[in-house]
Structure formats: structure tokens, C-alpha cells
Design a protein around this motif. Structure first.
Motif, PDB file in Angstrom:
ATOM      1  N   ARG A  61       0.802  -1.224   0.000  1.00 61.65           N
ATOM      2  CA  ARG A  61       0.000   0.000   0.000  1.00 61.65           C
ATOM      3  C   ARG A  61       0.834   1.272   0.000  1.00 61.65           C
ATOM      4  NH1 ARG A  61      -4.226  -0.465   4.520  1.00 61.65           N
ATOM      5  NH2 ARG A  61      -3.658  -2.663   4.556  1.00 61.65           N
ATOM      6  N   ASN A  62       2.019   1.178   0.594  1.00 62.84           N
ATOM      7  CA  ASN A  62       2.813   2.407   0.677  1.00 62.84           C
ATOM      8  C   ASN A  62       3.911   2.485  -0.365  1.00 62.84           C
ATOM      9  OD1 ASN A  62       1.258   3.337   2.844  1.00 62.84           O
ATOM     10  ND2 ASN A  62       2.387   1.952   4.207  1.00 62.84           N
ATOM     11  N   PHE A  63       3.819   1.655  -1.391  1.00 62.22           N
ATOM     12  CA  PHE A  63       4.786   1.697  -2.479  1.00 62.22           C
ATOM     13  C   PHE A  63       4.833   3.112  -3.058  1.00 62.22           C
ATOM     14  CE2 PHE A  63       5.783   1.287  -7.022  1.00 62.22           C
ATOM     15  CZ  PHE A  63       6.909   0.492  -6.990  1.00 62.22           C
ATOM     16  N   PRO A  64       6.021   3.673  -3.210  1.00 61.35           N
ATOM     17  CA  PRO A  64       6.105   5.076  -3.596  1.00 61.35           C
ATOM     18  C   PRO A  64       5.664   5.398  -5.029  1.00 61.35           C
ATOM     19  CG  PRO A  64       8.303   4.088  -3.416  1.00 61.35           C
ATOM     20  CD  PRO A  64       7.331   3.075  -2.928  1.00 61.35           C
ATOM     21  N   GLY A  65       5.840   4.505  -5.988  1.00 60.36           N
ATOM     22  CA  GLY A  65       5.525   4.845  -7.385  1.00 60.36           C
ATOM     23  C   GLY A  65       4.094   4.547  -7.778  1.00 60.36           C
ATOM     24  N   GLN A  66       3.842   4.545  -9.077  1.00 57.26           N
ATOM     25  CA  GLN A  66       2.518   4.255  -9.610  1.00 57.26           C
ATOM     26  C   GLN A  66       2.173   2.780  -9.390  1.00 57.26           C
ATOM     27  OE1 GLN A  66       0.438   6.691 -11.306  1.00 57.26           O
ATOM     28  NE2 GLN A  66      -0.940   5.038 -10.718  1.00 57.26           N
ATOM     29  N   PRO A  97       2.112 -10.409 -10.055  1.00 56.04           N
ATOM     30  CA  PRO A  97       1.695  -9.046 -10.389  1.00 56.04           C
ATOM     31  C   PRO A  97       1.698  -8.078  -9.200  1.00 56.04           C
ATOM     32  CG  PRO A  97       0.275 -10.617 -11.494  1.00 56.04           C
ATOM     33  CD  PRO A  97       1.162 -11.415 -10.571  1.00 56.04           C
ATOM     34  N   ALA A  98       1.466  -8.591  -7.983  1.00 52.87           N
ATOM     35  CA  ALA A  98       1.441  -7.689  -6.827  1.00 52.87           C
ATOM     36  C   ALA A  98       2.780  -6.971  -6.646  1.00 52.87           C
ATOM     37  CB  ALA A  98       1.085  -8.446  -5.553  1.00 52.87           C
ATOM     38  N   SER A  99       3.879  -7.563  -7.147  1.00 56.29           N
ATOM     39  CA  SER A  99       5.141  -6.834  -7.084  1.00 56.29           C
ATOM     40  C   SER A  99       5.597  -6.359  -8.459  1.00 56.29           C
ATOM     41  CB  SER A  99       6.226  -7.678  -6.407  1.00 56.29           C
ATOM     42  OG  SER A  99       6.323  -8.934  -7.029  1.00 56.29           O
ATOM     43  N   PHE A 100       5.340  -7.149  -9.507  1.00 53.07           N
ATOM     44  CA  PHE A 100       5.765  -6.762 -10.859  1.00 53.07           C
ATOM     45  C   PHE A 100       4.601  -7.001 -11.815  1.00 53.07           C
ATOM     46  CE2 PHE A 100       7.839  -7.218 -14.974  1.00 53.07           C
ATOM     47  CZ  PHE A 100       8.864  -6.280 -14.936  1.00 53.07           C
ATOM     48  N   PRO A 135       3.525  -2.620  -9.214  1.00 50.31           N
ATOM     49  CA  PRO A 135       2.589  -3.448  -8.445  1.00 50.31           C
ATOM     50  C   PRO A 135       1.171  -3.330  -8.995  1.00 50.31           C
ATOM     51  CG  PRO A 135       4.020  -2.227  -6.975  1.00 50.31           C
ATOM     52  CD  PRO A 135       4.279  -1.702  -8.358  1.00 50.31           C
ATOM     53  N   THR A 136       0.531  -4.473  -9.194  1.00 52.88           N
ATOM     54  CA  THR A 136      -0.768  -4.488  -9.861  1.00 52.88           C
ATOM     55  C   THR A 136      -1.672  -5.534  -9.226  1.00 52.88           C
ATOM     56  OG1 THR A 136       0.287  -3.838 -11.948  1.00 52.88           O
ATOM     57  CG2 THR A 136      -1.886  -4.863 -12.113  1.00 52.88           C
ATOM     58  N   THR A 137      -2.928  -5.189  -9.048  1.00 48.54           N
ATOM     59  CA  THR A 137      -3.922  -6.163  -8.603  1.00 48.54           C
ATOM     60  C   THR A 137      -4.895  -6.421  -9.746  1.00 48.54           C
ATOM     61  OG1 THR A 137      -3.772  -5.473  -6.304  1.00 48.54           O
ATOM     62  CG2 THR A 137      -5.776  -6.641  -6.946  1.00 48.54           C
ATOM     63  N   ILE A 138      -5.162  -7.697 -10.004  1.00 44.73           N
ATOM     64  CA  ILE A 138      -6.091  -8.065 -11.074  1.00 44.73           C
ATOM     65  C   ILE A 138      -7.238  -8.872 -10.487  1.00 44.73           C
ATOM     66  CG2 ILE A 138      -6.327  -9.224 -13.316  1.00 44.73           C
ATOM     67  CD1 ILE A 138      -3.303  -9.159 -13.524  1.00 44.73           C
ATOM     68  N   ASN A 139      -8.437  -8.471 -10.821  1.00 50.49           N
ATOM     69  CA  ASN A 139      -9.608  -9.259 -10.440  1.00 50.49           C
ATOM     70  C   ASN A 139     -10.565  -9.375 -11.614  1.00 50.49           C
ATOM     71  OD1 ASN A 139      -9.239  -8.002  -7.238  1.00 50.49           O
ATOM     72  ND2 ASN A 139      -9.705 -10.171  -7.551  1.00 50.49           N
ATOM     73  N   ASN A 140     -11.414 -10.357 -11.483  1.00 49.71           N
ATOM     74  CA  ASN A 140     -12.448 -10.601 -12.489  1.00 49.71           C
ATOM     75  C   ASN A 140     -13.589  -9.571 -12.363  1.00 49.71           C
ATOM     76  OD1 ASN A 140     -15.304 -12.330 -12.577  1.00 49.71           O
ATOM     77  ND2 ASN A 140     -13.997 -12.572 -14.360  1.00 49.71           N
ATOM     78  N   THR A 141     -14.306  -9.390 -13.433  1.00 52.41           N
ATOM     79  CA  THR A 141     -15.443  -8.464 -13.500  1.00 52.41           C
ATOM     80  C   THR A 141     -16.474  -8.711 -12.399  1.00 52.41           C
ATOM     81  OG1 THR A 141     -15.190  -8.787 -15.868  1.00 52.41           O
ATOM     82  CG2 THR A 141     -17.118  -7.528 -15.147  1.00 52.41           C
TER      83      THR A 141
END
Ligand SMILES: Cc1cc2nc3c(=O)[nH]c(=O)nc-3n(C[C@H](O)[C@H](O)[C@H](O)COP(=O)(O)O)c2cc1C
Ligand code: SF4
Ligand code: FES
Lengths: 157, 429
Positions: B76-81, B201-204, B210-216
Motif C-alpha cells: 500500500r505504501n509503495f512510492p511509485g505508480q 503481479p502484486a510486485s511486478f 505493483p498491480t492487482t487483477i480481479n475478475n469483472t
């Protein structure tokens, strides 16, 4: 090679991505180019690549990898019928056979008058409305019984 | 056709009203109240994630991973986008629920994504939509415009300093892009080839961030959970299988369509809702969770309830919730031949076991179907399968093997008949 309208559409897609990630718009830019020219010639792919500012080979890769891009000329109307199992259980394979007979062509072929190209497709995420047929990549037609197919074909000049 | 029995995704949607998808109608049925609750009562990120955990919502894209837990992995506190991505690349044969959500209730998805963005401190999101349903992409874009104009999306949402930008992105015909890392590659404008994991994806993730992916459907369930509380959602279903779910029913039923029902509903009831078997014919088998799920014969299926744990116990998986119903006229060899062709056709070709193995599976099933099978072919299928499963970069390899294993486990006699007599026991599809 593209009209100002098409270029404006590509510009709009580009705004969705970070300024240093214009490559992300490749797929939509190729789609927009294909809508205008019906298929993607090498020159067109290169034009799109240059417009976005990516190496042409990167755009070729995308045009080749994704099934809905046509790398050779297609008819005025491309019909893609889903024959995967869920659709086949409700007439998808029969719809494909009916189209082949009616048009006198096989999958991947174009009628002599250049009016129709027929393609066999994989699941389109619309299995509940089987048989389904996609017209020119963007218009989904549901419940394609032989009568519905006849009616649809008559509408497509 | 869509049937709302009980649930959270289609609550209050009027399927006969062509304007029911619009923002006004969504707000009138309680839409965006969850977002307002968060922003106006000062609900914290931790509180949101705690509600998500309480709900026991499990990812609706196929793997069933607990959503609250996934959200808690995000730095949550990752500095970048950081990025939030929705997977609407629905292409698993039998599945057509996400299309229905985008067309009939797009704001539930949008609100769910905005809440996800807030909870994980993410300011940019994308929704990757299956290319074949281009009209759904256009619907989604129209809904985004409405949300922006109303101040629910964009800069300074509802006058706070929370900002969240969301965009639509379409695919163009590649099943593999449903796999989350292939989807990210595709979103970056590349070929959709899955990445090696880890890193996850949560780290790369997207653009290496960092990215979170979920279904529709996962995202579209979020507003209810925040508005009504995780406990209430959980109680709609059963423990560890919280809430309600959309089931896409295709095949030999009288009323194919999407049915939103509580998890844990008996299959027999679901079949009845779908109008029973077409033509009054007998049920032979069901693929309960999309084409990758092992097939289950009628007797086992009729004793199952529709939830993750029960279907897993019966030897298959709930997957995406696509229920493919087959009556006694179906030739299982022919059915498997079509599915094996699909995986062969859609393998991205990156790993040898999958690229070669899916072709092998297809050719062997094909020759059995066409009367050229050999007695040793069934063992050959299983050994080819064993050489694919677990040896590939992504789960498409396993997805190609599971239908073969399921068919041979429950319908081996039909395959043997084909090999011996060079023809089908039954003559339907
Ligand atoms: C071959 C393959 C295809 C997939 N297709 C989809 C898909 O169409 N939609 C989807 O949401 N997830 C799909 N998944 C699962 C995703 O990788 C991912 O687990 C999911 O989007 C996560 O969302 P969830 O936790 O909300 O379910 C697929 C996975 C594989 C291996
Ligand atoms: S398992 Fe198949 S689809 Fe997945 S990465 Fe390997 S070759 Fe590609
Ligand atoms: S199987 Fe034909 S649309 Fe899904």
C-alpha cells in the motif's frame, strides 16, 4: 493512409496510457486501421507503427498474434461463427455448415463476388445465445437459426 | 436471458428496461452509496479490506482465490505508480456472465473498481474486455463517461482528494489473454504471452509496477459488501463460499442463460430454474465450471451443490461458473475432440510441453473420433497429459489436460467402444 477521423480515434486511445507507454494503444490503433481498410497490409501496419512511434516489427507481432486481425484481404462482410462445444450443443456447428453450404465456401474462404468471408471462431463469451455469429468483428448476432442467417445475409450488401 | 434469483450483482436491475444500465437507474437502486459511505464516513483502507475478508468473497475468474487476501498483498505504501486491472477477457468456453454485467450493470463494476483503488491506494485502473464483444466495450466506455460527469470518477472524487482514473481496453481474439500475466503483456501492447511467476503481479505487474487483477464479477460484488457489510454477503452463501454467484448455463437446457443464485444451491434446483432438459431428454453429464473443468456424470452432478468446495469434492471445479449441460445424445469423444482442438488452437506456443502436447492430445482424440484409434491410445492420452500438467508457464497446459482426464475417468467405455467398433455409441453432437 488513415482519415482524420481514424487518426482522432487513435489519438483518443493514446490518452489512456502513460506518455511513455504509447505502445499500449497498438491493438486499438490496428483495430481502427482495419475498420477503415478491412484488412491490414504491411504498409498499413507500418503506418500505424510509425504513427504511434513503435518499431514496425512490434506492430506486426500484434497483428499476427491476435485472431481478429486480417493480414490478407477479406470480403465486404466477414462472418465468424462460433463452433465451440457449448455453442455446438445448441446448433453452432450446424449454423457453420449451413453457412458453408449457402455461401458455397469453406472456413477461411471468400465468395467469388467478394461479398462474404467465412471464419470459424472460438468462444465469444456469448454461449447462452447460441448459435452466435460475429459480423465484421464488432456486431454480435444471436440465435442464428437458418432463417435468421438468411435474413441477416440479405441485409448485408 | 438473465435470471436474478437472489444476489448482489444484478440486484434491482430491470432487464426489460433499455435504460436500466445507466447511472441514474443505478443510483436509484442504491448505486454509488458504498463509495459515498467510504468517502463521507472516513472508512479506512484497513476497514475495507477487513470487510472483504469477512465476506469470504472468492475470485470469480476461475481460480477462486480469496479477494480480501489478494487485496492485502498489495504494497500500500509503495512510492511509485500502481495499477488496478479488471479481467473481462471472458473466453473460457461456456462462460458469458461478464458480458452480461458490462451490458446490464456496468456501474457496479466501475464502483467496485473505484473502491478497490481506494482500498489499495491505487489511482489508475484498466478494464481489459474480450475483443469479440466489442459492443460491451462501447457500453463500458459510455458508462465511464457518465461516472466522470457525475464526479464519481476522475480527479477529486466527490470533492475529496481521492483521485482514480479508469479506462477501457479491448482484446482482439486470443483466449490466452484471460490469463492474468498474458493480459498484462497484451495491455502493454505486446503479444499475449504469459510471464514466468514469480514475480507475481502484486510486485511486478503492468509496466513492471505493483498491480492487482480481479475478475469483472469479483469487482461488481464489492459495492454490496461495503454497503451491507461482509457478514451479510457471507450469509447469502455458505461458510468459505460466501455470497451469491452468476452461473452461465449453456447446452441442452430449455432456458440457457445467466442465473444469479446463492452459492450452495443444489444443482438439481438450478437445472429446474433453467427449464429442465431440452426435449425432456435424459441428463448425461455436466461440465460444471467452464471447459477446463473435468466433466461429471449425471448421477454425481445431481447430488452436488453449486459451490467451490462441493464441486471440488466431486472431482471437478467451479471455475468461472459456466455450467455446460449435455444430454444422452452427446458423443463424449466428439465433445472432447472439440475442446482439445480449442486448447491446441489457443496455446500461445511458448512452452514445449503445452505447444506440442496440446497438438498431440487433439490428434489422438481426433483419430479416435474418426475410427482410427488404437487400443493403446487411451494410455497414451493420459501419459501425454501427465507430461504437460504442472510443467508449463501458465495454467492453460493444465486446462487442456483436465477435460481429457475427466472424460477418461467417467466415460472410458465410450472411448473404448470407438476404438473397437470405429463408430459412436450415440449420434448427437
Ligand atoms: C488460460 C487461462 C484463461 C483465463 N481466463 C480468464 C478469464 O477469461 N477471465 C478471468 O477473470 N480470469 C481468467 N483466468 C484467471 C486469471 O488468470 C486470474 O486468476 C483472474 O482474473 C483473477 O481474478 P479473480 O481473483 O477475481 O478471480 C484465466 C486463467 C488461465 C490460466
Ligand atoms: S502453458 Fe501453453 S499457453 Fe501457457 S505459456 Fe505455456 S505455451 Fe503458452
Ligand atoms: S462457445 Fe460459442 S460463444 Fe461461447
Amino acid at each position: 493512409m488513415l482519415t482524420p477521423e481514424s487518426l482522432a480515434q487513435i489519438d483518443r486511445e493514446l490518452t489512456k496510457y502513460p506518455a511513455d507507454q504509447r505502445r499500449s494503444a497498438t491493438m486499438s490503433a490496428l483495430r481502427i486501421a482495419q475498420v477503415e481498410h478491412r484488412w491490414l497490409s504491411n504498409e498499413l501496419i507500418e503506418f500505424v507503427a510509425n504513427y504511434i512511434g513503435i518499431p514496425p516489427v512490434a506492430a506486426y507481432e500484434v497483428a499476427t498474434f491476435y485472431n481478429m486481425f486480417d493480414r490478407k484481404p477479406v470480403g465486404r462482410h466477414k462472418l465468424t461463427v462460433c463452433t465451440n462445444l457449448p455453442c455446438a450443443l445448441s446448433g453452432g456447428a450446424d449454423a457453420g455448415k449451413y453457412l458453408q453450404q449457402k455461401l458455397g465456401i469453406g472456413y477461411g474462404e471468400t465468395t467469388a463476388d467478394g461479398r462474404f468471408t467465412l471464419m470459424e471462431g472460438e468462444c465469444m463469451g456469448a454461449c447462452g445465445y447460441a448459435p452466435v455469429m460475429l459480423v465484421n468483428n464488432h456486431s454480435m448476432c444471436n440465435h442464428m437459426t437458418p432463417e435468421a442467417i438468411d435474413k441477416k445475409l440479405a441485409e448485408l450488401e | 436471458m438473465t435470471v436474478y434469483v437472489k444476489g448482489v450483482v444484478f440486484e434491482g436491475v430491470d432487464f426489460d428496461d433499455p435504460n436500466s444500465w445507466k447511472l441514474d437507474a443505478y443510483v436509484a437502486r442504491g448505486g454509488y452509496a458504498a463509495l459515498k459511505k467510504i468517502l463521507q464516513t472516513g472508512m479506512t483502507q484497513d476497514e475495507i479490506i477487513a470487510e472483504m475478508k469477512t465476506s469470504s468473497l472468492r475470485g470469480r475468474g476461475g481460480a477462486g482465490f480469496p479477494t480480501g487476501l489478494k487485496w492485502s498483498f498489495m504494497p500500500r505504501n509503495f512510492p511509485g505508480q500502481k495499477y488496478l486491472v479488471c479481467n473481462t477477457d471472458e473466453g473460457e468456453p461456456g462462460t458469458f456472465k461478464d458480458l452480461d454485467i458490462i451490458v446490464n450493470n456496468p456501474h457496479a463494476l466501475i464502483e467496485g473498481m473505484i473502491i478497490g483503488g481506494f482500498a489499495m491506494g491505487i489511482t489508475v485502473g484498466y478494464n481489459y474486455i474480450h475483443g469479440e464483444v466489442f459492443e460491451a466495450y462501447e457500453r463500458f466506455e459510455a458508462a465511464l463517461e457518465e461516472a466522470r460527469a457525475a464526479g464519481f470518477l476522475g480527479d477529486n472524487i466527490l470533492g475529496t482528494d481521492f483521485c482514480f482514473q479508469l479506462h477501457g481496453h479491448h482484446g482482439y481474439g486470443a483466449y490466452i489473454c484471460g490469463e492474468e500475466t498474458a493480459l498484462l503483456e497484451s495491455l502493454e501492447g505486446k503479444k499475449g504471452q504469459p510471464r514466468f511467476k514469480p514475480p507475481f503481479p502484486a510486485s511486478f505487474g503492468l509496466y513492471g509496477k505493483p498491480t492487482t487483477i480481479n475478475n469483472t464479477e469479483t469487482f461488481a460484488s464489492v459495492p454490496y459488501i461495503i454497503r451491507e457489510g461482509g457478514q451479510k454477503f457471507l450469509e447469502l452463501g455458505k461458510p468459505n463460499n460466501g455470497g451469491t454467484k452468476l452461473f452461465s448455463i449453456s447446452g441442452h437446457v430449455n432456458r440457457p442463460g445467466n442465473y444469479e443464485i446463492p452459492l450452495g444451491t443444489p444443482f438439481s434446483e438450478l437445472l429446474e430454474m433453467a427449464g429442465g432438459m431440452r426435449g425432456g431428454r435424459k441428463l448425461k453429464a455436466v461440465i460444471p465450471g467452464g471447459s477446463s473443468a473435468p466433466v461429471l456424470p449425471a448421477d454425481i452432478m445431481m447430488d452436488c451443490t453449486m459451490d467451490y468446495d462441493a464441486i471440488a469434492k466431486a472431482g471437478s471445479m467451479l471455475g468461472s461458473g459456466a455450467v455446460i449441460v449435455m444430454d444422452e445424445s452427446v458423443c463424449m469423444v466428439k465433445a472432447l475432440e472439440r475442446l482439445s482442438y480449442f486448447y491446441f488452437e489457443e496455446s500461445c506456443g511458448q512452452c514445449t510441453p503445452c505447444r506440442e502436447g496440446t497438438g498431440w492430445l487433439y490428434r489422438v482424440v481426433h483419430r479416435i473420433e474418426h475410427g482410427q484409434g488404437r487400443p493403446e491410445d487411451l494410455d497414451l492420452l493420459l501419459s501425454v497429459g501427465a507430461n504437460i500438467a504442472g510443467r508449463t508457464i501458465c495454467a492453460l497446459g493444465d486446462a487442456a489436460v483436465m477435460p481429457v482426464q475427466g472424460m477418461l475417468k467417467h466415460f472410458r467405455a465410450e472411448f473404448e467402444h470407438h476404438i473397437e467398433h470405429k463408430n459412436c455409441l450415440v449420434r448427437g453432437y
